[in-house]
Design a protein around this motif. Structure first.
Motif, PDB file in Angstrom:
ATOM      1  N   ASP A 169       0.840  -1.203   0.000  1.00  0.00           N
ATOM      2  CA  ASP A 169       0.000   0.000   0.000  1.00  0.00           C
ATOM      3  C   ASP A 169       0.872   1.248   0.000  1.00  0.00           C
ATOM      4  O   ASP A 169       1.413   1.654   1.026  1.00  0.00           O
ATOM      5  N   GLN A 170       0.986   1.851  -1.193  1.00  0.00           N
ATOM      6  CA  GLN A 170       1.996   2.899  -1.368  1.00  0.00           C
ATOM      7  C   GLN A 170       1.446   4.315  -1.273  1.00  0.00           C
ATOM      8  O   GLN A 170       2.213   5.271  -1.292  1.00  0.00           O
ATOM      9  N   LEU A 171       0.113   4.449  -1.232  1.00  0.00           N
ATOM     10  CA  LEU A 171      -0.453   5.770  -1.516  1.00  0.00           C
ATOM     11  C   LEU A 171      -0.052   6.847  -0.501  1.00  0.00           C
ATOM     12  O   LEU A 171       0.435   7.910  -0.878  1.00  0.00           O
ATOM     13  N   ARG A 172      -0.233   6.543   0.805  1.00  0.00           N
ATOM     14  CA  ARG A 172       0.076   7.580   1.794  1.00  0.00           C
ATOM     15  C   ARG A 172       1.561   7.959   1.760  1.00  0.00           C
ATOM     16  O   ARG A 172       1.921   9.123   1.869  1.00  0.00           O
ATOM     17  N   GLY A 173       2.400   6.946   1.570  1.00  0.00           N
ATOM     18  CA  GLY A 173       3.843   7.204   1.525  1.00  0.00           C
ATOM     19  C   GLY A 173       4.204   8.120   0.354  1.00  0.00           C
ATOM     20  O   GLY A 173       4.963   9.077   0.515  1.00  0.00           O
ATOM     21  N   LEU A 174       3.635   7.838  -0.797  1.00  0.00           N
ATOM     22  CA  LEU A 174       4.019   8.653  -1.960  1.00  0.00           C
ATOM     23  C   LEU A 174       3.499  10.073  -1.825  1.00  0.00           C
ATOM     24  O   LEU A 174       4.146  11.026  -2.260  1.00  0.00           O
ATOM     25  N   LEU A 175       2.348  10.220  -1.172  1.00  0.00           N
ATOM     26  CA  LEU A 175       1.811  11.573  -0.977  1.00  0.00           C
ATOM     27  C   LEU A 175       2.704  12.362  -0.018  1.00  0.00           C
ATOM     28  O   LEU A 175       2.996  13.542  -0.249  1.00  0.00           O
ATOM     29  N   ALA A 176       3.157  11.674   1.051  1.00  0.00           N
ATOM     30  CA  ALA A 176       4.036  12.344   2.018  1.00  0.00           C
ATOM     31  C   ALA A 176       5.334  12.753   1.314  1.00  0.00           C
ATOM     32  O   ALA A 176       5.818  13.883   1.462  1.00  0.00           O
ATOM     33  N   GLU A 177       5.872  11.831   0.511  1.00  0.00           N
ATOM     34  CA  GLU A 177       7.128  12.106  -0.200  1.00  0.00           C
ATOM     35  C   GLU A 177       6.984  13.268  -1.175  1.00  0.00           C
ATOM     36  O   GLU A 177       7.905  14.057  -1.358  1.00  0.00           O
ATOM     37  N   ALA A 178       5.792  13.370  -1.775  1.00  0.00           N
ATOM     38  CA  ALA A 178       5.583  14.429  -2.773  1.00  0.00           C
ATOM     39  C   ALA A 178       5.277  15.774  -2.115  1.00  0.00           C
ATOM     40  O   ALA A 178       5.130  16.776  -2.815  1.00  0.00           O
ATOM     41  N   GLY A 179       5.136  15.784  -0.788  1.00  0.00           N
ATOM     42  CA  GLY A 179       4.801  17.046  -0.110  1.00  0.00           C
ATOM     43  C   GLY A 179       3.357  17.434  -0.309  1.00  0.00           C
ATOM     44  O   GLY A 179       3.024  18.625  -0.342  1.00  0.00           O
ATOM     45  N   ALA A 180       2.480  16.425  -0.459  1.00  0.00           N
ATOM     46  CA  ALA A 180       1.057  16.720  -0.667  1.00  0.00           C
ATOM     47  C   ALA A 180       0.438  17.267   0.609  1.00  0.00           C
ATOM     48  O   ALA A 180       0.877  16.961   1.711  1.00  0.00           O
ATOM     49  N   ARG A 181      -0.613  18.060   0.423  1.00  0.00           N
ATOM     50  CA  ARG A 181      -1.371  18.580   1.567  1.00  0.00           C
ATOM     51  C   ARG A 181      -2.558  17.648   1.775  1.00  0.00           C
ATOM     52  O   ARG A 181      -3.389  17.485   0.872  1.00  0.00           O
ATOM     53  N   MET A 182      -2.607  17.027   2.967  1.00  0.00           N
ATOM     54  CA  MET A 182      -3.723  16.125   3.246  1.00  0.00           C
ATOM     55  C   MET A 182      -4.931  16.966   3.668  1.00  0.00           C
ATOM     56  O   MET A 182      -4.843  17.747   4.618  1.00  0.00           O
ATOM     57  N   VAL A 183      -6.027  16.802   2.960  1.00  0.00           N
ATOM     58  CA  VAL A 183      -7.252  17.526   3.325  1.00  0.00           C
ATOM     59  C   VAL A 183      -8.136  16.616   4.177  1.00  0.00           C
ATOM     60  O   VAL A 183      -8.702  17.041   5.175  1.00  0.00           O
ATOM     61  N   VAL A 184      -8.242  15.364   3.783  1.00  0.00           N
ATOM     62  CA  VAL A 184      -8.992  14.371   4.561  1.00  0.00           C
ATOM     63  C   VAL A 184      -8.120  13.135   4.663  1.00  0.00           C
ATOM     64  O   VAL A 184      -7.609  12.638   3.656  1.00  0.00           O
ATOM     65  N   ASP A 185      -7.929  12.665   5.878  1.00  0.00           N
ATOM     66  CA  ASP A 185      -7.087  11.477   6.082  1.00  0.00           C
ATOM     67  C   ASP A 185      -7.826  10.557   7.039  1.00  0.00           C
ATOM     68  O   ASP A 185      -7.671  10.677   8.245  1.00  0.00           O
ATOM     69  N   THR A 186      -8.646   9.712   6.494  1.00  0.00           N
ATOM     70  CA  THR A 186      -9.550   8.765   7.155  1.00  0.00           C
ATOM     71  C   THR A 186     -10.806   9.463   7.691  1.00  0.00           C
ATOM     72  O   THR A 186     -10.764  10.611   8.119  1.00  0.00           O
ATOM     73  N   VAL A 187     -11.893   8.715   7.619  1.00  0.00           N
ATOM     74  CA  VAL A 187     -13.216   9.259   7.945  1.00  0.00           C
ATOM     75  C   VAL A 187     -13.916   8.303   8.910  1.00  0.00           C
ATOM     76  O   VAL A 187     -13.790   7.079   8.773  1.00  0.00           O
ATOM     77  N   ALA A 188     -14.651   8.885   9.841  1.00  0.00           N
ATOM     78  CA  ALA A 188     -15.323   8.081  10.870  1.00  0.00           C
ATOM     79  C   ALA A 188     -16.603   7.474  10.306  1.00  0.00           C
ATOM     80  O   ALA A 188     -17.717   7.841  10.697  1.00  0.00           O
ATOM     81  N   CYS A 189     -16.425   6.582   9.343  1.00  0.00           N
ATOM     82  CA  CYS A 189     -17.585   5.922   8.745  1.00  0.00           C
ATOM     83  C   CYS A 189     -17.213   4.486   8.450  1.00  0.00           C
ATOM     84  O   CYS A 189     -16.038   4.127   8.436  1.00  0.00           O
ATOM     85  N   ARG A 190     -18.208   3.641   8.211  1.00  0.00           N
ATOM     86  CA  ARG A 190     -17.977   2.269   7.765  1.00  0.00           C
ATOM     87  C   ARG A 190     -18.935   1.990   6.631  1.00  0.00           C
ATOM     88  O   ARG A 190     -20.103   2.326   6.751  1.00  0.00           O
ATOM     89  N   PRO A 191     -18.528   1.375   5.555  1.00  0.00           N
ATOM     90  CA  PRO A 191     -17.133   1.083   5.269  1.00  0.00           C
ATOM     91  C   PRO A 191     -16.448   2.318   4.689  1.00  0.00           C
ATOM     92  O   PRO A 191     -17.060   3.368   4.589  1.00  0.00           O
ATOM     93  N   GLY A 192     -15.213   2.122   4.282  1.00  0.00           N
ATOM     94  CA  GLY A 192     -14.518   3.153   3.521  1.00  0.00           C
ATOM     95  C   GLY A 192     -13.621   4.067   4.329  1.00  0.00           C
ATOM     96  O   GLY A 192     -13.039   4.999   3.770  1.00  0.00           O
TER      97      GLY A 192
END
Ligand SMILES: Nc1nc2c(c(=O)[nH]1)N[C@H]1C(S)=C(S)[C@@H](COP(=O)(O)OP(=O)(O)OC[C@H]3O[C@@H](n4cnc5c(N)ncnc54)[C@H](O)[C@@H]3O)O[C@H]1N2
Ligand code: MOO
Length: 410
Positions: free
Chosen positions: A273-296
């Motif tokens: 699972d590479q997505l969060r790592g690549l975003l951090a490496e790219a200097g992305a701005r996280m707007v939403v990082d996990t949501v208090a819902c099920r599923p998803g």
């Protein structure tokens, strides 16, 4: 001296592998807040003017106004006779839709008139042909209609200059017809954001029944249709391999002709699972990082330094659908300059596993004035969503029969 073997070598303590710094774990956002943040995150894209035929599904960039009254002239609403004064009436001529009878009627006069024709000056009302008795002597008899009967007055629907539909409205068939009625040939619109779907997962097969241990890709076929339903322009699906590491980063950064990249899978904590790592490496701005819902709940929304948006959709197919409705739909709305649609709240019946503190998204089917939870809504299963009419967002304190907001199933 015998060569050292593993058994005879001096034992050494295993050197711990460097642990990659885990990206900071944000508190799961409440579901409503995640939607609001996603809609508010982007600046609406620049407006452009397009012919009516190209505007369907796009968003009005400016309020639609009518430069002329609607209708433009006093119009007959029935086939019959435009009469002046009281009867009987002498027939002075005929006027068909699209033509103008230039004269003015005096008391006791009439013209034969078609629905849609401009009523002549002096007309009291239109006498429908069914109520009229036309004689061979050129006279018409019938009940005297009250003034204005069967006449649509100029400007009755809207006077000239009226704002008819606000900016930010999604353009559908009725709006196109209305724009044409006002005399417009083009509309100012915000274009549909271009969305590239990247499907990750080396276990996926993309055609036919999956082989042993393999999984048929359900999201490649589903997401372009969902992107279109949410108001985006699908720029196709690419299948990205989990190995070598870096292939997802290349695909995300390579999607230059798009405003949005939707990545499926890769949102979790597994080895591939590479997505969060690549975003951090790219200097992305996280707007939403996990949501208090099920599923998803592992879903995410981030902005790359290039200004491109990345939406992370969990790999489980129903979870991906829920995440697309939660983040991708509102993001597309924000890019188009549309507000979030207010969600209707209806009573929901059926049972669902309790999930304290979390919003549960379940497929539902209309049942009388409420909805019933549709079976088959585990995060990996699409049966309920495929058969249902909508998704219900059961709030954390929901109890059976209580109301919940509904999202169109898309
Ligand atoms: N240790 C943890 N494991 C998992 C967590 C967690 O927090 N910690 N979260 C679970 C939840 S919840 C979800 S949802 C998934 C999200 O996983 P990913 O987004 O990383 O997706 P994958 O691991 O690639 O796949 C999950 C699942 O879905 C199937 N899949 C993936 N793509 C497709 C597709 N296009 N069509 C059909 N099915 C697909 C895949 O085969 C897996 O079965 O992580 C949990 N685990
Ligand atoms: O949230 Mo996962 O999305 O439950 O399957």
């Amino acid at each position: 001296m015998p060569p050292a073997t593993a058994a005879t070598a001096t034992p050494t303590l295993p050197v711990p592998l460097p642990v990659p710094a885990a990206p900071p774990r944000h508190r799961e956002l409440p579901w409503e807040q995640a939607r609001t943040l996603a809609q508010g995150a982007p600046r609406p894209s620049a407006a452009r003017t397009v012919p009516l035929a190209d505007a369907v599904g796009l968003t009005l960039a400016e309020a639609l106004r009518t430069p002329q009254p609607l209708p433009a002239f006093d119009t007959a609403a029935m086939d019959g006779y435009a009469v002046a004064g009281t009867g009987p009436w002498r027939i002075r001529g005929a006027v068909r839709a699209g033509t103008v009878w230039e004269g003015a009627l005096g008391a006791g006069e009439c013209v034969e008139i078609s629905t849609g024709a401009q009523v002549p000056a002096g007309t009291r009302a239109v006498l429908p042909v069914e109520a009229a008795l036309a004689g061979a002597d050129g006279m018409v008899a019938g009940p005297v209609p009250p003034p204005g009967r069967h006449i649509r007055r100029a400007g009755e629907d809207a006077p000239a200059g009226t704002g008819l539909v606000p900016a930010g409205t999604r353009i559908g068939p009725a709006l196109l017809g209305l724009a044409a009625s006002c005399g417009h040939d083009t509309l100012p619109v915000r274009p549909a954001p271009r969305v590239r779907v990247l499907v990750t997962g080396d276990e996926l097969d993309h055609a036919g029944p999956p082989g042993p241990g393999r999984v048929r890709d359900a999201l490649g076929p589903a997401l372009p249709a969902l992107v279109a339903a949410l108001g985006g322009e699908s720029r196709g699906v690419r299948h990205v391999r989990d190995r070598p590491a870096g292939s997802l980063a290349a695909a995300v950064h390579g999607a230059r002709d798009t405003e949005v990249v939707a990545v499926t899978g890769s949102t979790s904590a597994g080895a591939t699972d590479q997505l969060r790592g690549l975003l951090a490496e790219a200097g992305a701005r996280m707007v939403v990082d996990t949501v208090a819902c099920r599923p998803g709940h592992p879903m995410l929304l981030a902005e790359l330094p290039s200004g491109r948006w990345v939406v992370g959709l969990p790999g489980n197919p129903y979870a991906a659908l829920v995440a697309a409705h939660t983040l991708l739909g509102p993001l597309i709305a924000g890019l188009c300059g549309r507000a979030l649609d207010p969600l209707p709240r209806v009573p929901v019946t059926g049972s669902v596993r309790p999930a304290p503190g979390l919003t549960r998204l379940v497929p539902v089917t209309w049942y009388g004035t409420g909805v019933r939870i549709t079976a088959g809504h585990g995060s990996a299963f699409l049966r309920g969503a495929a058969a249902g009419d909508a998704l219900a967002a059961l709030p954390p304190d929901w109890t059976e029969g209580g109301p919940a907001p509904l999202l169109s199933a898309g």
